[in-house]
Scaffold this motif. Structure first.
Motif, mmCIF file in Angstrom:
data_model
loop_
_atom_site.group_PDB
_atom_site.id
_atom_site.type_symbol
_atom_site.label_atom_id
_atom_site.label_comp_id
_atom_site.label_asym_id
_atom_site.label_seq_id
_atom_site.Cartn_x
_atom_site.Cartn_y
_atom_site.Cartn_z
ATOM 1 N N VAL A 129 2.752 74.865 62.945
ATOM 2 C CA VAL A 129 4.025 75.587 62.921
ATOM 3 C C VAL A 129 4.981 74.915 63.894
ATOM 4 O O VAL A 129 4.679 74.760 65.079
ATOM 5 C CB VAL A 129 3.832 77.069 63.320
ATOM 6 N N THR A 130 6.146 74.505 63.378
ATOM 7 C CA THR A 130 7.191 73.930 64.221
ATOM 8 C C THR A 130 8.465 74.708 63.988
ATOM 9 O O THR A 130 8.886 74.894 62.841
ATOM 10 C CB THR A 130 7.426 72.443 63.900
ATOM 11 N N VAL A 131 9.078 75.187 65.079
ATOM 12 C CA VAL A 131 10.314 75.952 65.003
ATOM 13 C C VAL A 131 11.442 75.090 65.559
ATOM 14 O O VAL A 131 11.353 74.587 66.675
ATOM 15 C CB VAL A 131 10.203 77.261 65.818
ATOM 16 N N TYR A 132 12.493 74.934 64.750
ATOM 17 C CA TYR A 132 13.676 74.179 65.168
ATOM 18 C C TYR A 132 14.724 75.186 65.612
ATOM 19 O O TYR A 132 15.083 76.097 64.861
ATOM 20 C CB TYR A 132 14.181 73.306 64.017
ATOM 21 N N THR A 133 15.210 75.034 66.849
ATOM 22 C CA THR A 133 16.053 76.053 67.474
ATOM 23 C C THR A 133 17.254 75.418 68.168
ATOM 24 O O THR A 133 17.336 74.200 68.325
ATOM 25 C CB THR A 133 15.258 76.820 68.544
ATOM 26 N N THR A 134 18.174 76.304 68.616
ATOM 27 C CA THR A 134 19.187 75.936 69.606
ATOM 28 C C THR A 134 19.098 76.945 70.739
ATOM 29 O O THR A 134 18.508 78.015 70.585
ATOM 30 C CB THR A 134 20.619 75.963 69.024
ATOM 31 N N ALA A 135 19.720 76.606 71.859
ATOM 32 C CA ALA A 135 19.606 77.458 73.044
ATOM 33 C C ALA A 135 20.326 78.792 72.865
ATOM 34 O O ALA A 135 19.913 79.796 73.417
ATOM 35 C CB ALA A 135 20.157 76.716 74.256
ATOM 36 N N GLN A 136 21.405 78.818 72.064
ATOM 37 C CA GLN A 136 22.228 80.027 72.003
ATOM 38 C C GLN A 136 21.994 80.846 70.733
ATOM 39 O O GLN A 136 22.834 81.640 70.351
ATOM 40 C CB GLN A 136 23.715 79.660 72.135
ATOM 41 N N VAL A 171 17.251 71.426 68.812
ATOM 42 C CA VAL A 171 18.092 70.399 68.188
ATOM 43 C C VAL A 171 19.342 70.113 69.017
ATOM 44 O O VAL A 171 20.041 69.140 68.744
ATOM 45 C CB VAL A 171 18.461 70.766 66.733
ATOM 46 N N ASN A 172 19.625 70.933 70.050
ATOM 47 C CA ASN A 172 20.718 70.593 70.970
ATOM 48 C C ASN A 172 20.366 69.346 71.767
ATOM 49 O O ASN A 172 21.214 68.502 72.020
ATOM 50 C CB ASN A 172 20.993 71.737 71.954
#
Length: 71
Positions: free
Chosen positions: A4-11, A34-35
């Motif tokens: 499981v890989t989750v692609y996120t941003t900080a906000q 991704v940021n």
């Protein structure tokens, strides 16, 4: 063992909800922000056609958004 890989941003509030959900379910996951890795955002767009986060790859299957039912 699931991958499981989750692609996120900080906000992203949905990213936090998704990570909390996975943790509550004791599902181990890798997080890619991704940021800090803009090249990964390009990979997401090429793979799923979607710009938004979170996006989750589970054993090669893609889930876009916060969708605990499909995870």
């Amino acid at each position: 063992m699931n991958s499981v890989t989750v692609y996120t941003t900080a906000q992203c509030p949905y990213c936090v909800m998704l990570k909390n959900f996975l943790s509550e379910q004791n599902i181990p996951f890798n997080e890619v922000n991704v940021n800090t890795k803009p090249e990964m955002m390009q990979k997401l767009v090429q793979t799923t056609g979607q710009l938004g986060v979170p996006q989750t790859e589970v054993n090669g299957q893609w889930i876009v958004g916060y969708d605990p039912d499909n995870i």
